[in-house]
Write a protein that holds these residues in place. Structure first.
Motif, mmCIF file in Angstrom:
data_model
loop_
_atom_site.group_PDB
_atom_site.id
_atom_site.type_symbol
_atom_site.label_atom_id
_atom_site.label_comp_id
_atom_site.label_asym_id
_atom_site.label_seq_id
_atom_site.Cartn_x
_atom_site.Cartn_y
_atom_site.Cartn_z
ATOM 1 N N ARG A 104 0.829 -1.211 0.000
ATOM 2 C CA ARG A 104 0.000 0.000 0.000
ATOM 3 C C ARG A 104 0.855 1.249 0.000
ATOM 4 N N GLY A 105 2.021 1.181 0.644
ATOM 5 C CA GLY A 105 2.877 2.361 0.701
ATOM 6 C C GLY A 105 3.659 2.565 -0.583
ATOM 7 N N LEU A 106 4.126 1.442 -1.175
ATOM 8 C CA LEU A 106 5.039 1.562 -2.317
ATOM 9 C C LEU A 106 4.316 1.835 -3.632
ATOM 10 N N MET A 107 3.105 1.274 -3.778
ATOM 11 C CA MET A 107 2.457 1.359 -5.092
ATOM 12 C C MET A 107 2.185 2.787 -5.548
ATOM 13 N N PRO A 108 1.574 3.647 -4.690
ATOM 14 C CA PRO A 108 1.355 5.026 -5.166
ATOM 15 C C PRO A 108 2.665 5.711 -5.519
ATOM 16 N N ILE A 109 3.714 5.454 -4.709
ATOM 17 C CA ILE A 109 5.007 6.078 -4.989
ATOM 18 C C ILE A 109 5.555 5.567 -6.314
#
Lengths: 374, 293
Positions: A209-214
């Motif tokens: 969840r943290g890495l995907m938008p980035i």
């Protein structure tokens, strides 16, 4: 006027252009002001090719004759202008245009053919784009030579080919430095790191969840800008280029692999659960194979990105070898034919890289509908 | 709201915080050797905290600390006159102008090519394979030559850079539009046939509306590509103006802080452009009567 209805528009226009050429002879004027080049055989060939549909021959014969006629005409035209650059008259350009129109007619005839045999169909699918490419080169050659554009600005393809043949050792050294060192090392490291982080992100929901938008945002950024910083950190030689390639290839691999790992259907996952398969068994036997099309997509995108990254990074400083180095220095010395030679090699390398990946993909994802449906 | 907090905001913030912490650690590790060297020569012995603070405040660090980049970015963005050579807004505007011009050209060209390919069988068979092949070629390598050769003919300034952006941005649009214009299903085409629609009507009333989502998706890719093209196009002009030239002059004088600030500026421009295109896409879809899926 029934023949007007039988003839295709390209043939009619080609006939008109032949007539214009006839009125504007000679074909080529030499520097001394004398006329050069014999236009008659060219015009005879083109007129015969244009009037061919009147005979109502089978398609195959028509295509074969057109093929021979337009290429012979193009050959004669270029032979007439070679040595008399810039001396082309309106007649020359009219004949070039006429042969191009008939070549278009040839491609049209070929694209309408629907052969039954599979091998012939594949051959045709390759021949049509190949003809397009060849005619791009013929027009380039004829226009550059005919209009007398200085070779220092835009060299004709024949000179570029000559330059490639004459400087094979330099080109080989550049390819060795840029592709076999920087690109391949960086590509392998970047793709492997992206893949490993994707597996981690798949295992831990929070990370995903943290890495995907980035990751999605980074794919829009001009990452190529890190090139000067990497050159500063890792020195002028290939490790700095490999570092740029690692950064450029990491995120596409990460994003695509995570998307691919989510691609396995709920039914198949339930089946694995009923087999009491563990996380790793499910991963290797079901989810990674299901993710393969996505992973190969990332590998293909990265093949182009890796080449671009390595070449552009060399613009910021290199030892005296490498494709990007050669391009930037030869541009400075106005050796444009060497630049084109380097670009042709880069294009060839990029296409081979991509083609090899596509072949591996076909072999590895033979079960996928897009491959199976052929 | 709590779902959004749990599913998106907290994880993203946590990862970003981890990146910043790693960045600080990295900048300490990379700047420490040089600082130790400096201290030894000056004969200074400092406590650990003083030493750490010094590694984070070098004028030309190997890896600038995040706050140094932030200060430089804010200073050069908000507190400089727009005409100043150090103003990031000025450089970003230069890059933005060629990006937007190139992107506009590229989009128009891409759409035109896609329309031709969909309607002329000959072009579909002969041109389409080349468009796909051209995606496998490192086109950016052409950039210096385009700039220098056009400068030799007397064309300088905005146009050559915009041409590179055009070149990079028309491929995604062409490929996406071909897909989009072919996306109507056979049943829909058959329905148009039963209405006795002319080819023009089929095009305007069925194919074009069906292609709009594809168009905006590929325009997002194209606008990012055209920014990259503009930045690389600024390199061979000898560092005159623009984000690319800011990077180049930074690398000449090892002004790492300036380079990082320029990178941040480029990223901000990229995010702005992509979100603007995305917004335009959403508005267009709503105006055309699309329902959120």
């Amino acid at each position: 006027m029934t023949f007007l209805r039988i003839l295709p528009w390209q043939a009619l226009l080609a006939l008109v252009l032949c007539a214009t050429a006839l009125l504007n002879l000679p074909l080529v004027v030499t520097d001394a002001g004398a006329a050069a080049g014999t236009a008659w055989p060219i015009m005879a060939l083109l007129a015969a090719a244009a009037l061919l549909p009147l005979l109502r021959l089978p398609r195959l014969f028509e295509a074969a004759f057109l093929f021979v006629a337009v290429h012979a005409a193009a050959w004669l035209l270029i032979a007439a202008i070679a040595g008399n650059e810039g001396g082309a008259t309106a007649s020359f350009f009219a004949l070039v245009a006429a042969s191009w129109l008939l070549a278009w007619r040839l491609v049209t005839v070929l694209s309408r053919m629907r052969p039954r045999a599979r091998g012939l169909d594949i051959l045709l699918r390759l021949l049509v784009p190949a003809l397009f490419g060849v005619w791009l080169l013929i027009l380039w050659e004829a226009i550059v030579r005919g209009a007398g554009i200085p070779f220092i600005l835009l060299p004709p393809p024949s000179l570029i080919g000559l330059r490639i043949a004459n400087s094979l050792p330099i080109l080989a050294a550049d390819v060795q430095q840029t592709i076999f060192k920087a690109v391949l090392v960086g590509y392998a490291l970047g793709c492997a790191a992206g893949f490993a982080v994707a597996i981690l992100a798949d295992r831990y929901m929070f990370l995903r969840r943290g890495l995907m938008p980035i990751g999605n945002m980074v794919s829009a950024l001009p990452i190529i800008g890190v090139a000067p910083i990497m050159v500063m950190w890792f020195g002028f030689d290939w490790p700095s280029k490999a570092a740029v390639v690692v950064i450029m290839t990491f995120f596409p691999m990460l994003v695509n692999t995570v998307a691919g790992l989510a691609a396995a259907g709920a039914m198949e996952r339930d089946l694995m659960r009923t087999y009491a398969a563990g996380y790793w068994q499910t991963l290797f036997k079901l989810r990674l194979p299901a993710a393969a099309p996505f992973i190969f997509n990332a590998l293909k995108i990265n093949s182009t990105l890796a080449l671009i990254g390595a070449i552009v990074a060399e613009f910021f400083g290199t030892p005296v070898v490498g494709m990007g180095f050669r391009i930037s220095t030869e541009v400075g010395r106005m050796n444009v034919d060497m630049v084109w030679a380097e670009i042709a090699v880069a294009a060839l390398a990029g296409s081979i890289f991509y083609g090899v990946l596509a072949l591996i993909e076909r072999a590895a994802t033979f079960w996928h509908p897009s491959v199976r449906g052929g | 709201m709590t779902d959004r907090l749990r599913d998106k905001i907290i994880p993203v913030t946590a990862i970003l915080a981890a990146i910043v912490v790693a960045w600080y650690a990295g900048s300490y590790a990379m700047n420490a050797p040089f600082q130790r060297d400096l201290d030894r020569r000056a004969g200074v012995t400092s406590t650990t905290w003083e030493f750490v603070a010094k590694t984070m405040s070098q004028p030309k660090p190997t890896l600038p600390a995040p706050h140094q980049v932030a200060v430089n970015f804010v200073e050069n963005t908000f507190f400089r006159k727009l005409s100043s050579n150090r103003s990031l807004v000025y450089h970003a505007a230069v890059t933005l102008s060629s990006t937007v011009l190139g992107f506009a050209f590229g989009t128009i060209l891409g759409i035109a090519i896609a329309v031709c390919i969909v309607h002329v069988v000959t072009l579909d068979r002969s041109l389409m394979p080349w468009i796909i092949t051209s995606q496998t070629i490192p086109i950016l390598a052409l950039a210096p030559m385009i700039i220098v050769v056009l400068a030799a003919v007397g064309i300088t300034g905005l146009i050559p850079k915009a041409l590179i952006s055009t070149y990079l941005s028309f491929f995604p649009v062409a490929v996406g539009m071909v897909k989009g214009l072919r996306s109507p299903e056979l049943t829909h085409l058959d329905l148009m046939h039963t209405y006795h629609a002319s080819p023009g009507q089929v095009f305007w009333k069925l194919r074009v509306p069906a292609s709009v989502p594809f168009l905006f998706a590929s325009m997002k890719v194209a606008v990012a590509a055209s920014l990259v093209g503009a930045i690389v196009g600024e390199l061979p002009t000898g560092a005159v103006a623009g984000i690319g030239s800011k990077l180049l002059s930074g690398s000449y004088y090892s002004q790492t802080i300036d380079m990082f600030a320029a990178l941040v500026a480029g990223s901000v421009v990229a995010v702005l452009l992509v979100s603007l295109v995305g917004l335009a896409g959403r508005i267009t879809e709503r105006v055309m009567g699309g329902r959120p899926a």
